[in-house]
Design an enzyme around this catalytic site. Sequence first.
Site, mmCIF file in Angstrom:
data_model
loop_
_atom_site.group_PDB
_atom_site.id
_atom_site.type_symbol
_atom_site.label_atom_id
_atom_site.label_comp_id
_atom_site.label_asym_id
_atom_site.label_seq_id
_atom_site.Cartn_x
_atom_site.Cartn_y
_atom_site.Cartn_z
ATOM 1 C CB SER A 100 -8.207 3.476 2.973
ATOM 2 O OG SER A 100 -7.007 3.123 4.465
ATOM 3 C CE LYS A 105 -3.772 1.853 3.262
ATOM 4 N NZ LYS A 105 -4.474 1.697 4.070
ATOM 5 C CB SER A 108 -7.713 0.186 5.855
ATOM 6 O OG SER A 108 -9.117 1.235 6.006
#
Lengths: 396, 396
Positions: A113, A36, A137
């Site tokens: 996310s 990420k 997330s």
Amino acid sequence: MTQIETIRRAAFVGHSPAPFRATWEGPLADLSFAVKDLFDIEGAVTACGNPDRLKAGVIARATAPAVQIPLAAGAQCAGKTHTDEVACGMFGDNEFFGTPINPAAPDRVPGGSSAGSASAVAGGLVDFALGTDTGGSIRVPGSFCGIFGLRTTFGRISVAGVMAMAPSFDTVGWMARSPAVMSRVGEVYFGPTGDLSATRLLLARDAFAIPNPRVAQALLPLARALGPVAEVDLYRGGVAHWLDTFRPLQLGDLHATLGTWAAAEGRQVSASIAQRMALAATVTAADIAPAARWREGLTEHMIDLLGADGVICIPTAHDLPPFVGGGLEQLIEFREKTLALTCVASLARLPQLNIPATMVEGVPVGLSFIAGPRGEERLLAMAATLHAQLPAGRAA
Amino acid sequence: MTQIETIRRAAFVGHSPAPFRATWEGPLADLSFAVKDLFDIEGAVTACGNPDRLKAGVIARATAPAVQIPLAAGAQCAGKTHTDEVACGMFGDNEFFGTPINPAAPDRVPGGSSAGSASAVAGGLVDFALGTDTGGSIRVPGSFCGIFGLRTTFGRISVAGVMAMAPSFDTVGWMARSPAVMSRVGEVYFGPTGDLSATRLLLARDAFAIPNPRVAQALLPLARALGPVAEVDLYRGGVAHWLDTFRPLQLGDLHATLGTWAAAEGRQVSASIAQRMALAATVTAADIAPAARWREGLTEHMIDLLGADGVICIPTAHDLPPFVGGGLEQLIEFREKTLALTCVASLARLPQLNIPATMVEGVPVGLSFIAGPRGEERLLAMAATLHAQLPAGRAA
């Protein structure tokens, strides 16, 4: 473009470093992983889903320890993946950089996310991917994309070199398609699994009352069939009390962490982040102080409930992933009910594993398991057995 | 200048906000507190002991939640205090901003990195003070200045709005002259103390072999006299193994957190910080990965040793505080041996309370108590009784 190339372009950031590895040897030498774009990788910009951060172009001099560990185990880093802006978001839609594809349900969002990481795993582009989880997330995109996703015990994996969002809740974790890969990564972070005592499986009855009935009705019989399961009530003081504890602490942390940055003159942030930061700025000490004390009571409650050998089963998310472009901003109930589920592990600083459970209307739905502090090994050791008992595992 | 004014000028930063309070009501309304200049306070610069940060002049838009909680309880914030540069240091000497005074031993250093906070408390300028503790930054100045100092369970108090140094170890805590004030602050953060089961006091025999004999010989009989005490060995695998676990993790975190900042062109940092950052940059993934796994084993060992009701007694620091200006950079053994003591709670993410124990050569020496996760209430509940049994408490 081939389908896989379409997924790749939507999952990886444009400023991603090219695939690289630190060594060809080690227990993960046959695996690739995505990261990420909230984690620093030496030589690359960490944009955190925000165009100003990308433009500022600060090149990281160090790689986050959480990324160094799989690299040292021989895994190949395939690159950096998209995130909701500054990791705030449940759906994976980034106003500036687009929405990664949900390979399991392409007309629906991947969840956020850690959206690009989930997409890259579910699309088969990498074997596993690192994400962060503050309030869901990793768990939510895990459920939406039909993959395994582990939120770790708070503080167990270093968050150094990872953008802080709400430091009282921020954790690192990973996602994969198979329980075997989940476990192999776990051994690299935590060492080999010792002897685990037998697990007491607990079903949080009141948690199954939260989601949309189409999800709850699909999951509840599956959870009950997982073996001898004791049913318990989780939400001491009521669900609202848990949300009233989580929200001011999370927003207070967010304001303290990103408030100064977000308010700088000329700062480019999306309208939804601006709105969220404005909300965070309204949280007062009178909101934070009692919530910090309530959190202690909820933590003790969870630790008592789990004991040394308990694992609690709850639904991961409120509903099927929403459709792409379907007015995500309006989905207040979706966010509220999902947060009611995810805030439990976040508040109590506990690990939680999403396991792909079944399909509803052709779309993946996950079931979650929460263990006590440093219970990741227990969750990972159970994952294959649990998965094999679920339709998603039987189909695989 | 009066003596108190001299202490005040050396303890508080020049850019400190004037004393303020959020409310006149609350359980701490009769108390004042100081805040290490690592915590954001709305409207002020957070310089973190570094002149570049001061010059950059970024005004915080938010107050750190850890500061908001005592403010909401009515305490008056007296201002911000000096720290070792970017919280890296054991002695409290800041090359740019000077060394706060140790009111208990004015020719000696106050200890760091929460140096100004310790000085302000010991000098009677405030009732309590907030600090941070990564590898001893509250416990060591607590011992040196003859005051109580609590490092809290990792993650129990929010570090949002507090400069991150080594996020796997960074904690917030506080210092005070009396156990009563320590407890009152604890109740504000954690809520009222519930019924605590009786405590098993454990004496870490091998830890008392670490310090300078003048300190060990003074402390050991005092610790043994604290009641029925079981003697245990703490350092499974040997002391070196604990340091070999702590160092790469702490330096790896430091490099990931401050490496990019410190290496920016024209950055003004002291020679000792430049040296430390250069050392941190040499730590590789091959150092970090095994250490992260070792940490898990050491944590389990500590939790097993403590059980539900144990408290472990160890010396706080290696020796009496060194003399001011005495070539602190050369004190490698002092740092190593102190770190061998402080790294235990840091690695295992546990709370540790320094209690002023006695005087050696007219200088304060502290004794420390480590409890299990979220054991602060236990430590604070014991503090008055333990203190009353020690010469420093009998004298008070």
